[in-house]
Scaffold this motif. Sequence first.
Motif, PDB file in Angstrom:
ATOM      1  N   ARG A 113       0.702  -1.270  -0.061  1.00  0.00           N
ATOM      2  CA  ARG A 113      -0.022  -0.049   0.086  1.00  0.00           C
ATOM      3  C   ARG A 113       0.855   1.291  -0.102  1.00  0.00           C
ATOM      4  O   ARG A 113       0.684   2.127  -0.756  1.00  0.00           O
ATOM      5  CB  ARG A 113      -0.759   0.077   1.328  1.00  0.00           C
ATOM      6  CG  ARG A 113      -2.096   1.237   1.092  1.00  0.00           C
ATOM      7  CD  ARG A 113      -2.468   1.097   2.849  1.00  0.00           C
ATOM      8  NE  ARG A 113      -3.226  -0.127   3.101  1.00  0.00           N
ATOM      9  CZ  ARG A 113      -4.477  -0.368   2.511  1.00  0.00           C
ATOM     10  NH1 ARG A 113      -5.158   0.644   1.669  1.00  0.00           N
ATOM     11  NH2 ARG A 113      -5.063  -1.771   2.847  1.00  0.00           N
ATOM     12  N   ASP A 114       2.005   1.402   0.884  1.00  0.00           N
ATOM     13  CA  ASP A 114       2.537   2.455   0.940  1.00  0.00           C
ATOM     14  C   ASP A 114       3.509   2.696  -0.303  1.00  0.00           C
ATOM     15  O   ASP A 114       3.718   3.692  -0.659  1.00  0.00           O
ATOM     16  CB  ASP A 114       3.580   2.336   2.158  1.00  0.00           C
ATOM     17  CG  ASP A 114       2.839   2.530   3.541  1.00  0.00           C
ATOM     18  OD1 ASP A 114       1.808   3.009   3.434  1.00  0.00           O
ATOM     19  OD2 ASP A 114       3.299   2.127   4.664  1.00  0.00           O
ATOM     20  N   TYR A 117       1.504   4.403  -3.071  1.00  0.00           N
ATOM     21  CA  TYR A 117       1.250   5.724  -2.891  1.00  0.00           C
ATOM     22  C   TYR A 117       2.788   6.533  -3.335  1.00  0.00           C
ATOM     23  O   TYR A 117       2.784   7.729  -3.638  1.00  0.00           O
ATOM     24  CB  TYR A 117       0.990   6.055  -1.427  1.00  0.00           C
ATOM     25  CG  TYR A 117      -0.827   6.186  -1.270  1.00  0.00           C
ATOM     26  CD1 TYR A 117      -1.438   7.118  -1.675  1.00  0.00           C
ATOM     27  CD2 TYR A 117      -1.162   4.789  -1.159  1.00  0.00           C
ATOM     28  CE1 TYR A 117      -2.905   7.056  -1.454  1.00  0.00           C
ATOM     29  CE2 TYR A 117      -2.569   4.503  -0.936  1.00  0.00           C
ATOM     30  CZ  TYR A 117      -3.362   5.664  -1.261  1.00  0.00           C
ATOM     31  OH  TYR A 117      -4.772   5.798  -1.078  1.00  0.00           O
ATOM     32  N   GLY A 121       3.222   8.788  -6.379  1.00  0.00           N
ATOM     33  CA  GLY A 121       3.207  10.162  -5.994  1.00  0.00           C
ATOM     34  C   GLY A 121       4.655  10.687  -6.769  1.00  0.00           C
ATOM     35  O   GLY A 121       4.696  11.839  -7.139  1.00  0.00           O
ATOM     36  N   THR A 126      -1.539  12.930  -7.758  1.00  0.00           N
ATOM     37  CA  THR A 126      -1.737  13.402  -6.424  1.00  0.00           C
ATOM     38  C   THR A 126      -2.124  12.461  -5.633  1.00  0.00           C
ATOM     39  O   THR A 126      -2.760  11.419  -5.983  1.00  0.00           O
ATOM     40  CB  THR A 126      -3.067  14.442  -6.777  1.00  0.00           C
ATOM     41  OG1 THR A 126      -4.022  14.005  -7.220  1.00  0.00           O
ATOM     42  CG2 THR A 126      -2.213  15.490  -7.701  1.00  0.00           C
ATOM     43  N   ARG A 127      -2.293  12.664  -4.382  1.00  0.00           N
ATOM     44  CA  ARG A 127      -2.905  11.907  -3.221  1.00  0.00           C
ATOM     45  C   ARG A 127      -4.242  11.584  -3.545  1.00  0.00           C
ATOM     46  O   ARG A 127      -4.863  10.380  -3.550  1.00  0.00           O
ATOM     47  CB  ARG A 127      -2.876  12.545  -1.857  1.00  0.00           C
ATOM     48  CG  ARG A 127      -3.427  11.539  -0.859  1.00  0.00           C
ATOM     49  CD  ARG A 127      -2.641  10.751  -0.080  1.00  0.00           C
ATOM     50  NE  ARG A 127      -2.962  10.028   0.940  1.00  0.00           N
ATOM     51  CZ  ARG A 127      -2.479   9.032   1.550  1.00  0.00           C
ATOM     52  NH1 ARG A 127      -1.118   9.015   1.584  1.00  0.00           N
ATOM     53  NH2 ARG A 127      -3.069   8.340   2.485  1.00  0.00           N
ATOM     54  N   ARG A 128      -5.239  12.531  -3.922  1.00  0.00           N
ATOM     55  CA  ARG A 128      -6.582  12.134  -4.350  1.00  0.00           C
ATOM     56  C   ARG A 128      -6.678  11.402  -5.764  1.00  0.00           C
ATOM     57  O   ARG A 128      -7.347  10.410  -5.824  1.00  0.00           O
ATOM     58  CB  ARG A 128      -7.226  13.464  -4.789  1.00  0.00           C
ATOM     59  CG  ARG A 128      -8.643  13.439  -5.278  1.00  0.00           C
ATOM     60  CD  ARG A 128      -9.258  14.689  -5.449  1.00  0.00           C
ATOM     61  NE  ARG A 128     -10.712  14.730  -5.545  1.00  0.00           N
ATOM     62  CZ  ARG A 128     -11.669  15.671  -6.005  1.00  0.00           C
ATOM     63  NH1 ARG A 128     -11.045  16.858  -5.919  1.00  0.00           N
ATOM     64  NH2 ARG A 128     -12.647  15.541  -6.258  1.00  0.00           N
ATOM     65  N   ILE A 130      -4.471   9.028  -6.614  1.00  0.00           N
ATOM     66  CA  ILE A 130      -4.055   7.636  -6.158  1.00  0.00           C
ATOM     67  C   ILE A 130      -5.104   7.044  -5.248  1.00  0.00           C
ATOM     68  O   ILE A 130      -5.550   5.719  -5.479  1.00  0.00           O
ATOM     69  CB  ILE A 130      -2.699   7.718  -5.118  1.00  0.00           C
ATOM     70  CG1 ILE A 130      -1.541   8.412  -5.990  1.00  0.00           C
ATOM     71  CG2 ILE A 130      -2.428   6.351  -4.827  1.00  0.00           C
ATOM     72  CD1 ILE A 130      -0.351   8.652  -5.273  1.00  0.00           C
ATOM     73  N   ASP A 131      -5.645   7.819  -4.310  1.00  0.00           N
ATOM     74  CA  ASP A 131      -7.054   7.198  -3.670  1.00  0.00           C
ATOM     75  C   ASP A 131      -8.185   6.845  -4.874  1.00  0.00           C
ATOM     76  O   ASP A 131      -8.706   5.631  -4.539  1.00  0.00           O
ATOM     77  CB  ASP A 131      -7.618   8.495  -2.936  1.00  0.00           C
ATOM     78  CG  ASP A 131      -6.854   8.882  -1.715  1.00  0.00           C
ATOM     79  OD1 ASP A 131      -5.914   8.222  -1.047  1.00  0.00           O
ATOM     80  OD2 ASP A 131      -7.072   9.988  -1.207  1.00  0.00           O
ATOM     81  N   PHE A 134      -6.593   3.565  -6.239  1.00  0.00           N
ATOM     82  CA  PHE A 134      -5.906   2.495  -5.545  1.00  0.00           C
ATOM     83  C   PHE A 134      -6.544   1.085  -5.807  1.00  0.00           C
ATOM     84  O   PHE A 134      -5.791   0.256  -6.147  1.00  0.00           O
ATOM     85  CB  PHE A 134      -6.019   2.914  -4.242  1.00  0.00           C
ATOM     86  CG  PHE A 134      -5.183   1.996  -3.172  1.00  0.00           C
ATOM     87  CD1 PHE A 134      -3.839   1.998  -3.480  1.00  0.00           C
ATOM     88  CD2 PHE A 134      -5.838   1.007  -2.432  1.00  0.00           C
ATOM     89  CE1 PHE A 134      -3.088   1.006  -2.496  1.00  0.00           C
ATOM     90  CE2 PHE A 134      -5.070   0.159  -1.671  1.00  0.00           C
ATOM     91  CZ  PHE A 134      -3.738   0.216  -1.616  1.00  0.00           C
TER      92      PHE A 134
END
Length: 251
Positions: A113-114, A117, A121, A126-128, A130-131, A134
């Motif tokens: 998982r990490d 990200y 990244g 962006t984090r969004r 990737i969310d 995912f």
Amino acid sequence: MAPAARDAPVISVTDAGIRFKRNRSSRRSFKDLFAGRNRRSRPGEFWPLRHVSFDVHAGEAIGVVGRNGQGKSTLLKLVAQVVYPDEGAVAVREGVAPLIEITGGFVNDLSVRDNVYLTAGLHGMTRREIDQRFDEIIEFAEIGDFVDTPYKHLSSGMKVRIAFAVISRLEEPIILVDEVLAVGDKAFREKCYTRIEELLAGGRTLFFVSHSERDLLRFCTRGLYLDKGSLVLDAPIREVVDRYNADYGVV
């Protein structure tokens, strides 16, 4: 495959060459260091690529052919701008999704998982974003039971699956592929090849190194044949494969 647009090329390689050291123990004198800065090869140096020129336009699918050690992977690294030419120029005018040395950059002690990200990244998602992707990435990689497992505990095949799943979700216009699926099982390779075809259908540009004649003919319309670090033929992929086979018997 999308037809190639004939605007400005997205990749331009102009008389490019790169010089490597053959032996790290080779020594140069103090005078060489400050006065001998010329382009001639010195003892202990060699040119895996030299005097290579070509353009690639948006939507083209290029297959790179040649024996081992003839400069194919070095050329991909130049296009990926992992390394830079010692002479000539390489201009890449669009973003690149590099499927080369595909598991590089993943951290062994982090979970899957990490790592998803972190890697996505680093490639600009962006984090969004990737969310949002995912679950799709994990489903494609077929490793849902291992999502919180340290990356170092995955098999080599599982590492390739998660790396391909991440990189192939990038939205960069240019895809670089270098024999990255040799570790994967047959069913997953076909899944990845279908994904590459989807990207090509969406207008992506492909730069593909392979020793598989079947794969080269499946994906590519144009070929570059490298031999002894030189570009000896730039032609339709069938012509390039036939020329290589005539010279060496097998891609």
